[in-house]
Structure formats: structure tokens, C-alpha cells
Design an enzyme around this catalytic site. Structure first.
Site, PDB file in Angstrom:
ATOM      1  N   ALA A 400       0.799  -1.296   0.165  1.00  0.00           N
ATOM      2  CA  ALA A 400      -0.093  -0.048  -0.100  1.00  0.00           C
ATOM      3  C   ALA A 400       0.827   1.238  -0.031  1.00  0.00           C
ATOM      4  O   ALA A 400       0.253   2.383  -0.355  1.00  0.00           O
ATOM      5  CB  ALA A 400      -0.844  -0.030   1.060  1.00  0.00           C
ATOM      6  N   ALA A 401       1.980   1.308   0.370  1.00  0.00           N
ATOM      7  CA  ALA A 401       2.577   2.476   0.690  1.00  0.00           C
ATOM      8  C   ALA A 401       3.156   3.175  -0.742  1.00  0.00           C
ATOM      9  O   ALA A 401       3.271   2.737  -1.726  1.00  0.00           O
ATOM     10  CB  ALA A 401       4.253   2.151   1.261  1.00  0.00           C
ATOM     11  N   GLY A 403       0.262   5.044  -0.032  1.00  0.00           N
ATOM     12  CA  GLY A 403      -1.129   5.051   0.320  1.00  0.00           C
ATOM     13  C   GLY A 403      -1.996   5.911  -0.681  1.00  0.00           C
ATOM     14  O   GLY A 403      -2.980   6.065  -0.519  1.00  0.00           O
ATOM     15  N   GLY A 404      -1.393   6.162  -2.052  1.00  0.00           N
ATOM     16  CA  GLY A 404      -2.230   6.823  -2.848  1.00  0.00           C
ATOM     17  C   GLY A 404      -3.425   5.867  -3.300  1.00  0.00           C
ATOM     18  O   GLY A 404      -4.597   6.336  -3.317  1.00  0.00           O
ATOM     19  N   LYS A 405      -3.084   4.673  -3.555  1.00  0.00           N
ATOM     20  CA  LYS A 405      -4.450   3.835  -4.063  1.00  0.00           C
ATOM     21  C   LYS A 405      -5.085   3.563  -2.901  1.00  0.00           C
ATOM     22  O   LYS A 405      -6.640   3.297  -2.761  1.00  0.00           O
ATOM     23  CB  LYS A 405      -3.861   2.542  -4.669  1.00  0.00           C
ATOM     24  CG  LYS A 405      -3.322   3.052  -6.056  1.00  0.00           C
ATOM     25  CD  LYS A 405      -2.825   1.687  -6.723  1.00  0.00           C
ATOM     26  CE  LYS A 405      -1.855   2.274  -8.042  1.00  0.00           C
ATOM     27  NZ  LYS A 405      -0.586   2.818  -7.338  1.00  0.00           N
ATOM     28  N   ASP A 423       2.186  -2.773   4.019  1.00  0.00           N
ATOM     29  CA  ASP A 423       3.259  -2.805   3.310  1.00  0.00           C
ATOM     30  C   ASP A 423       4.533  -3.279   3.978  1.00  0.00           C
ATOM     31  O   ASP A 423       4.753  -3.026   5.158  1.00  0.00           O
ATOM     32  CB  ASP A 423       3.762  -1.389   2.802  1.00  0.00           C
ATOM     33  CG  ASP A 423       4.665  -1.055   1.670  1.00  0.00           C
ATOM     34  OD1 ASP A 423       4.252  -0.837   0.668  1.00  0.00           O
ATOM     35  OD2 ASP A 423       5.670  -1.075   2.030  1.00  0.00           O
ATOM     36  N   ASP A 450       5.064  -8.926   5.592  1.00  0.00           N
ATOM     37  CA  ASP A 450       5.547  -9.366   4.353  1.00  0.00           C
ATOM     38  C   ASP A 450       4.247  -9.892   3.702  1.00  0.00           C
ATOM     39  O   ASP A 450       3.625 -10.916   4.074  1.00  0.00           O
ATOM     40  CB  ASP A 450       6.496 -10.566   4.482  1.00  0.00           C
ATOM     41  CG  ASP A 450       7.178 -10.937   3.080  1.00  0.00           C
ATOM     42  OD1 ASP A 450       6.137 -10.683   2.233  1.00  0.00           O
ATOM     43  OD2 ASP A 450       8.230 -11.561   2.808  1.00  0.00           O
ATOM     44  N   ASP A 467      -0.751  -4.200  -5.665  1.00  0.00           N
ATOM     45  CA  ASP A 467      -0.044  -3.126  -6.610  1.00  0.00           C
ATOM     46  C   ASP A 467       1.202  -3.532  -6.620  1.00  0.00           C
ATOM     47  O   ASP A 467       2.029  -2.907  -5.679  1.00  0.00           O
ATOM     48  CB  ASP A 467      -0.470  -1.863  -6.277  1.00  0.00           C
ATOM     49  CG  ASP A 467       0.249  -0.718  -7.128  1.00  0.00           C
ATOM     50  OD1 ASP A 467       0.075  -0.857  -8.361  1.00  0.00           O
ATOM     51  OD2 ASP A 467       0.357   0.510  -6.824  1.00  0.00           O
ATOM     52  N   CYS A 524       3.714  -1.206 -12.417  1.00  0.00           N
ATOM     53  CA  CYS A 524       3.735   0.015 -13.570  1.00  0.00           C
ATOM     54  C   CYS A 524       5.188  -0.392 -14.237  1.00  0.00           C
ATOM     55  O   CYS A 524       6.138   0.249 -14.642  1.00  0.00           O
ATOM     56  CB  CYS A 524       4.337   1.110 -12.779  1.00  0.00           C
ATOM     57  SG  CYS A 524       5.704   1.007 -11.403  1.00  0.00           S
TER      58      CYS A 524
HETATM   59  C1  LIG Z   1       4.365  -0.191  -6.448  1.00  0.00           C
HETATM   60  S1  LIG Z   1       4.451   0.078  -4.611  1.00  0.00           S
HETATM   61  C2  LIG Z   1       2.753   0.528  -4.071  1.00  0.00           C
HETATM   62  C3  LIG Z   1       2.288   1.729  -4.308  1.00  0.00           C
HETATM   63  C4  LIG Z   1       1.109   1.992  -3.561  1.00  0.00           C
HETATM   64  N1  LIG Z   1       0.036   0.995  -3.966  1.00  0.00           N
HETATM   65  C5  LIG Z   1       0.427   3.273  -3.795  1.00  0.00           C
HETATM   66  O1  LIG Z   1      -0.484   3.623  -4.625  1.00  0.00           O
HETATM   67  O2  LIG Z   1       0.768   4.203  -3.229  1.00  0.00           O
HETATM   68  C6  LIG Z   1       5.103  -1.473  -4.200  1.00  0.00           C
HETATM   69  C7  LIG Z   1       5.209  -1.363  -2.844  1.00  0.00           C
HETATM   70  O3  LIG Z   1       5.386  -2.942  -2.359  1.00  0.00           O
HETATM   71  C8  LIG Z   1       6.013  -3.015  -1.230  1.00  0.00           C
HETATM   72  N2  LIG Z   1       6.535  -4.282  -1.022  1.00  0.00           N
HETATM   73  C9  LIG Z   1       7.667  -5.033  -1.498  1.00  0.00           C
HETATM   74  N3  LIG Z   1       7.723  -6.254  -1.071  1.00  0.00           N
HETATM   75  C10 LIG Z   1       6.664  -6.294  -0.347  1.00  0.00           C
HETATM   76  C11 LIG Z   1       6.113  -7.316   0.255  1.00  0.00           C
HETATM   77  N4  LIG Z   1       6.794  -8.744   0.294  1.00  0.00           N
HETATM   78  N5  LIG Z   1       5.011  -7.392   0.917  1.00  0.00           N
HETATM   79  C12 LIG Z   1       4.410  -6.295   1.051  1.00  0.00           C
HETATM   80  N6  LIG Z   1       4.859  -5.222   0.361  1.00  0.00           N
HETATM   81  C13 LIG Z   1       5.873  -5.260  -0.182  1.00  0.00           C
HETATM   82  C14 LIG Z   1       7.062  -1.982  -1.285  1.00  0.00           C
HETATM   83  O4  LIG Z   1       7.693  -1.437  -0.031  1.00  0.00           O
HETATM   84  C15 LIG Z   1       6.300  -0.690  -1.874  1.00  0.00           C
HETATM   85  O5  LIG Z   1       6.025   0.319  -1.429  1.00  0.00           O
END
Ligand SMILES: C[S@@+](CC[C@H](N)C(=O)[O-])C[C@H]1O[C@@H](n2cnc3c(N)ncnc32)[C@H](O)[C@@H]1O
Length: 624
Positions: A400-401, A403-405, A423, A450, A467, A524
Site C-alpha cells: 500500500a505505501a 497510500g495513494g491507491k 506494506d 510481508d 499493486d 507500473c
Molecule cells: C508499487 S509500490 C505500491 C504503491 C502503492 N500501492 C500506492 O499506490 O501508493 C509497491 C510497494 O510494495 C512494497 N513491497 C515490496 N515487497 C513487499 C512484500 N513482500 N510485502 C508487502 N509489500 C511489499 C514496497 O515497499 C512498495 O511500497
């Protein structure tokens, strides 16, 4: 009555009267100053060419003015629609839910056209497209259209002719020629009568034109093969070319590759030219070979240039209205009041706005600080629209980080039900908390697990969004490092993690949810390894099916790619590209969980297929 013209014989002057002294002999246009025994004048080759050009220009001008008129009308109508739409927003914005929308349309075709000037020629309609883009930007700047901006060089090489020159332009062209002649022959012609002078002049002009036409024809029939791109020698290849020369070589090489039979050099293979193109493209756009090959595999030669060019320019700045706090109309008015120039993103979104310009930093306005909007790329709104959250559901955003979506989901849920925003990155998760706080999301639960372990902690979600972390190959304009930093192992690592996260998301979803049972997978990235291949694997490992995303625009997902074949339903997924949709490169797929059953598939066969994708460290591209 007037005076009689001296047509043939010289009359004896009766003596200069007052009138004859004052007035010169009458002169006649060359067309009537001919004798009966002369043959009617045929148009010379050059005259015919001029006439044709003149007609074409006139036609082009008409067409251009027509398009301009339509565009102006469209713009005015769009503005009216916007205002109407904004009026309606006050009533409807708050009900921004997937249930009311049957599909998300994209009627804002003008906005979706990247405005960047093309670097390389299009295969077809190049002029039309350029012109359209120029018009767009001129309209945006509110400037008048200037014919002189559409100049093309006349092939007589005399002057740069306006693209839309009128007959009088040509006439003046002609008269300047005449001027030269008349000056030179002035003395010899003193004894001639005016119509004789005119006839002589016309004859001379025709002779000159005939000469020019003959030269032109000779030029046209000449053998230009020596001017065609010469493949550089080994020595030349060792040299570091200045960037403008690399660009020229790309142009020339593309010309050969698009008409290979005609322009190839004896003894040179298509691979030679492709390798040179690869090398020059890497050099010019600063990609490593690995990524450039991936991109060359995805697009045609013509499209690849458009993609690479669009990936060099930032996408339009867009914001998402937080429907929990304001309506799009009120937000637009507030920002316009602060000197911003904003427009709705398009019909496909009720909350998106494009910010064309702003006198204040858009991330520091009182409205921003009060949580009235989120700065968010247009493409980032699409996965949530496809997720179509409902009020009172239990929804998980697995990655989620910042947090936009997740905050978009929360707004659509109107703070009802429960929104789990997870996240793995603790620092990034802080941004989720900050955004939720600013935007007034009160139904959120934030975790830092995780995602792969989530099913062992909590299950039974109505909808889950993955995402996924990815290579970012669709967002090179935001993060150019992707062009040169990614290699084979990065892509394979992404693929493995993406697959595991999606499997976990499916396991977290309640197949029997009365309102949902849906999973959205988005990245993306534009690479099939991170998109279609991930979904293909999942289809074999879990009891799910691909369903419509509800997004009415975007390209279909691949059902085949190089030698690989994907499930036919893969076309339900959506691909978005910077050069086609003026958005970040994005992939969105929607899955419906059918049951908790785990399908029995030939795991060995699947692993072999996977190996085929990843075994080659430096995969070759297929020659287009
Ligand atoms: C594309 S970004 C998400 C952007 C977010 N959805 C937004 O709209 O703001 C992918 C995110 O996946 C997280 N991530 C990477 N590996 C992960 C895992 N094993 N479990 C959960 N989150 C993970 C990363 O920290 C990153 O913030």
C-alpha cells in the site's frame, strides 16, 4: 471611347498632342497579346507541378482551417461540459463507486495525446500528427495560428514557400522572375511594342520553365543510391559520435530497416542494421542493452521510437479529488482561484484533474494540506477503479505505501467497512499513516507484514489489491535509473515476488463473498514477464479466472508474445503506455476467485516453460 491600340502596323504619328504626351501606350496582358496564328499555350511540366502544388496547398489549408475550427469548437464544448460536469459533481462526486459506473470511458482523446514533438519520422500521417500536436499546443498557449510556422521549402529552391500560399503568392513569385528578365533586357526591348515585349517575356519565361522542368525531371530520374545511408565501417563504429549525429544515424538506419530490400547495402544483413540500431538507441536514450532489447521486442520499429520518446518526457501532473472532503468542482474552483490552470482528466474519472500550470506549488496549497486532494498519476487511479470497492466491505491493499491507491479505496468506501493497508517497508508505511491522516481516512488498519505471509494471519477479504513491486519499466520518465540499472536477475526476482504476492492475495480472498471475491493485480511495468506471465502462472495454480476490468480504454493484454502463448482470456487485462495514453506504462488485471480449490497442474511442464523465459541471461530480440 478611349484610344486605339497599336496592334500591327506602326502608324505615322500625327504629332504629339497634349493627351499623347501625358499617356503611355496601352499595354495588354500577355494572354491576349498573342496573334491568331500562335498555338494556344500548353502548361509546361513545371507549371503543371505548380498548379498541382497550389491545389494541394489550398486543399490542405481548407482541411487545416476545418480541423482548427472543429478543435476550437471541441475545446469550448469540453469547457462547457467540464462546467456542467462540475455542477453535477456536487451531487454525484460523493457517490463515486464502481457500482454506479458500468465502465470507465475515455473521451478525452485530445488530452491523451502526448504533446512532445516527434524526433523521428512516422511511417504515415507524420505531417497530420505533427500539425495536430502543434495546434494543440498553440491552442493551449492561446496563440494564433501562424501560417509561417507551417513552411515547407519549395523545390525550386528560390524561397521557403508558405505551406498554404495562395495564387497571389505564386503570382508574386512569377513576377519577381519577370522583374529580373525585364531589367536585363530593358535596353534591347526599347524598340519593341508593348505586346511584343510581353510576348517575348512570356516566351522567355516558358523557355526558362521548360529548362527547370527538364532539370527537375533529370534530378528525379537520377540514381540516388549513393545518397542512401552508408553502413559505418569498423573504424567509424569505434568512434564516439556526437549525439545529433547518432540521432541522424538512427533516422537513416530506420529508413533502411523499413524498406530493407530497397536500401540495404550489399552484403549487410538485417541483424547488422538492427545491432547498429540497438547500439545507437542505447546511446541516444541512455538504456542498457538488456532493457533496450526488451523494449525492441515489445513494439514495432515505428512504435518503439514513440515509446522511447514519450518515456523521456514527464506525464501531465494530475491530482485526485478526495471525495471525503470536497467535490471536484469546488476543488477546481479553489485551485483556479490560486492561479492554477486545471481541467478534468476525462470522462473515465469523476475525481481526476489535470494541472496544466500553477502559480503555487501544488503540493503545498492550503487545499492540499487540508486533504482535499492527492497528487497521483492518472494511471494510478485505474487499479482502484477496476477494484470497484463497495461500502461496508473488507478490503486489503497488500502493497500500500505511500497510500495513494489505499486512500482512494477508503474514499470510495466512504470510511465504512474495513480497509487493511499493508506494506513490508516500515518507513514507507509511515507515509500511509500520514496520508490517511491528512485525507481523513478513518476506516484504515495499517500493517507492515510481508504480504506473502498475510494469508497465515488474516483471510476472508471481499477484495484485494496487489499493486506489486516491479521493475518500473513503464515509468522511466519519473525514474530514469530503470533504463540502465535493471538486468536479467532483477526481472526474474520481480517475477518471483509478484507471483508469490498474487498467490497470497488470492488465498486471502473470500471466494464466497456476497459482494466481491475479486483480486486486482497491477504493476507500473510494461514487461510481459512481470504481467501476463505472472497471471498465466497464477491461472494454473489457483481456481481463479480473468474478468473484465471495467476500464474501457487501454490496450488488451497479450495472448501471445514472441514464441510464448498466454491464455486467451489474457486480452481482458489492460495495458497502458505513455505514447498511447499519455499515462505511465501500467498493467491492470482483474481476477475472480471461484473457489479455494488448488488445481492439479503439471508442475514440471510449468517449470520448464518458466525456465524457457528466464534461462537466457541476454535474450535476443526478434527482428521486426
Ligand atoms: C508499487 S509500490 C505500491 C504503491 C502503492 N500501492 C500506492 O499506490 O501508493 C509497491 C510497494 O510494495 C512494497 N513491497 C515490496 N515487497 C513487499 C512484500 N513482500 N510485502 C508487502 N509489500 C511489499 C514496497 O515497499 C512498495 O511500497
Amino acid at each position: 471611347m478611349g484610344r486605339k491600340a497599336k496592334f500591327a502596323e506602326e502608324k505615322v504619328k500625327k504629332g504629339p498632342g497634349k493627351k499623347t504626351k501625358k499617356q503611355k501606350d496601352p499595354s495588354f496582358p500577355s494572354a491576349i497579346a498573342t496573334t491568331d496564328d500562335e498555338e494556344p499555350k500548353k502548361l509546361s511540366h513545371r507549371q503543371k507541378l505548380r498548379l498541382r502544388r497550389r491545389l494541394l496547398r489550398r486543399e490542405a489549408r481548407k482541411q487545416f482551417l476545418k480541423e482548427l475550427k472543429t478543435k476550437k469548437k471541441e475545446k469550448i464544448e469540453a469547457q462547457k461540459r467540464m462546467m456542467n460536469g462540475l455542477k453535477r459533481d456536487t451531487k454525484t462526486d460523493d457517490s463515486e463507486t464502481g457500482s454506479k459506473m458500468k465502465g470507465f470511458h475515455d473521451d478525452n482523446s485530445s488530452w491523451l495525446k502526448p504533446k512532445k514533438k516527434k524526433l523521428l519520422p512516422d511511417e504515415d500521417n507524420e505531417d497530420d500528427e505533427d500539425e495536430e500536436m502543434d495546434v494543440d499546443s498553440q491552442e493551449e498557449n492561446g496563440s494564433e495560428v501562424d501560417d509561417s510556422e507551417m513552411e515547407d521549402s519549395d523545390d525550386d529552391g528560390v524561397k521557403k514557400d508558405s505551406g498554404f500560399s495562395t495564387d497571389s503568392d505564386d503570382a508574386s513569385d512569377d513576377s519577381s522572375d519577370d522583374q529580373d528578365d525585364s531589367n536585363a533586357d530593358e535596353d534591347d526591348d526599347d524598340d519593341l511594342l508593348p505586346f511584343e515585349k510581353a510576348a517575348k517575356k512570356t516566351k522567355k519565361k516558358h523557355a526558362k520553365e521548360a529548362k527547370l522542368a527538364a532539370e527537375e525531371e533529370k534530378e528525379m530520374n537520377a540514381d540516388h543510391s549513393s545518397e542512401v545511408f552508408q553502413f559505418p565501417s569498423e573504424e567509424e563504429l569505434q568512434q564516439q559520435l556526437p549525439i545529433p549525429e547518432v540521432e541522424q544515424r538512427i533516422r537513416d538506419n530506420l529508413m533502411v530497416l523499413t524498406n530493407f530490400k530497397k536500401f540495404r547495402e550489399e552484403g549487410r544483413s538485417r541483424t547488422d542494421y538492427m545491432n547498429l540500431l540497438l547500439r545507437d538507441l542505447c546511446n541516444y536514450f541512455s538504456y542498457n542493452e538488456f532493457m533496450m532489447k526488451k523494449i525492441l521486442n515489445l513494439f514495432s520499429l515505428h512504435e518503439v521510437m514513440n515509446f522511447l520518446e514519450a518515456s523521456e518526457t514527464p506525464r501531465p501532473l494530475t491530482i485526485r479529488t478526495n471525495s471525503l472532503k470536497t467535490s471536484r468542482r469546488d476543488l477546481a474552483q479553489a485551485l483556479i482561484g490560486r492561479g492554477a490552470n486545471v481541467d478534468p482528466i476525462g470522462k473515465w474519472s469523476k475525481v481526476g484533474l489535470v494541472v496544466f500550470s500553477s502559480q503555487v506549488p501544488i503540493g503545498a496549497t492550503p487545499e492540499y494540506l487540508a486533504g482535499h486532494y492527492m497528487i497521483q498519476g492518472a494511471a494510478s487511479m485505474l487499479p482502484v477503479m477496476a477494484l470497484a470497492p463497495k461500502e461496508n466491505e473488507r478490503i486489503l491493499d497488500m502493497c500500500a505505501a505511500p497510500g495513494g491507491k489505499a486512500s482512494h479505496i477508503g474514499a470510495i468506501m466512504k470510511n465504512t467497512g474495513a480497509l487493511f493497508a499493508n506494506d513490508v517497508n516500515k518507513d514507507r508505511a509511515k507515509a500511509v499513516a500520514a496520508n490517511f491522516h491528512r485525507l481523513g481516512i478513518t476506516n484504515g488498519v495499517i500493517s507492515t507484514l510481508d504480504g506473502r505471509k498475510y494469508p497465515s494471519i488474516m483471510k476472508g477479504f471481499d477484495r484485494v489489491l496487489v499493486d506489486a513491486p516491479c521493475s518500473g519499466s513503464g515509468v522511466a520518465s519519473k525514474d530514469p535509473s530503470v533504463k540502465s540499472s535493471k538486468d536479467h536477475s532483477d526481472i526474474q526476482r520481480c517475477f518471483n515476488l509478484q507471483q508469490d504476492l498474487l498467490l497470497a492475495a488470492i488465498d486471502c480472498t473470500n471466494a464466497k463473498s456476497p459482494t466481491g471475491g475479486y483480486i486486482i493485480y497491477s504493476t507500473c511495468s510494461i514487461l510481459p514477464e512481470e504481467n501476463e506471465l505472472v497471471i498465466q502462472k497464477i491461472l494454473a495454480k489457483r481456481h481463479v479466472k480473468l474478468v473484465e476490468t471495467g476500464l474501457d480504454f487501454g490496450n488488451e493484454g497479450f495472448t501471445k508474445f514472441l514464441a510464448h502463448r498466454f491464455h486467451p482470456s489474457m486480452k481482458l487485462a489492460r495495458r497502458f503506455y505513455p505514447h498511447t495514453h499519455n499515462m505511465d506504462g501500467f498493467f491492470v488485471a482483474k481476477l475472480k476467485k471461484i473457489s479455494d480449490k488448488i488445481p492439479t497442474t503439471d508442475v514440471e511442464e510449468m517449470d520448464e516453460d518458466e525456465e524457457r523465459w528466464f534461462m537466457n541471461e541476454n535474450p535476443d530480440y526478434i527482428l521486426p
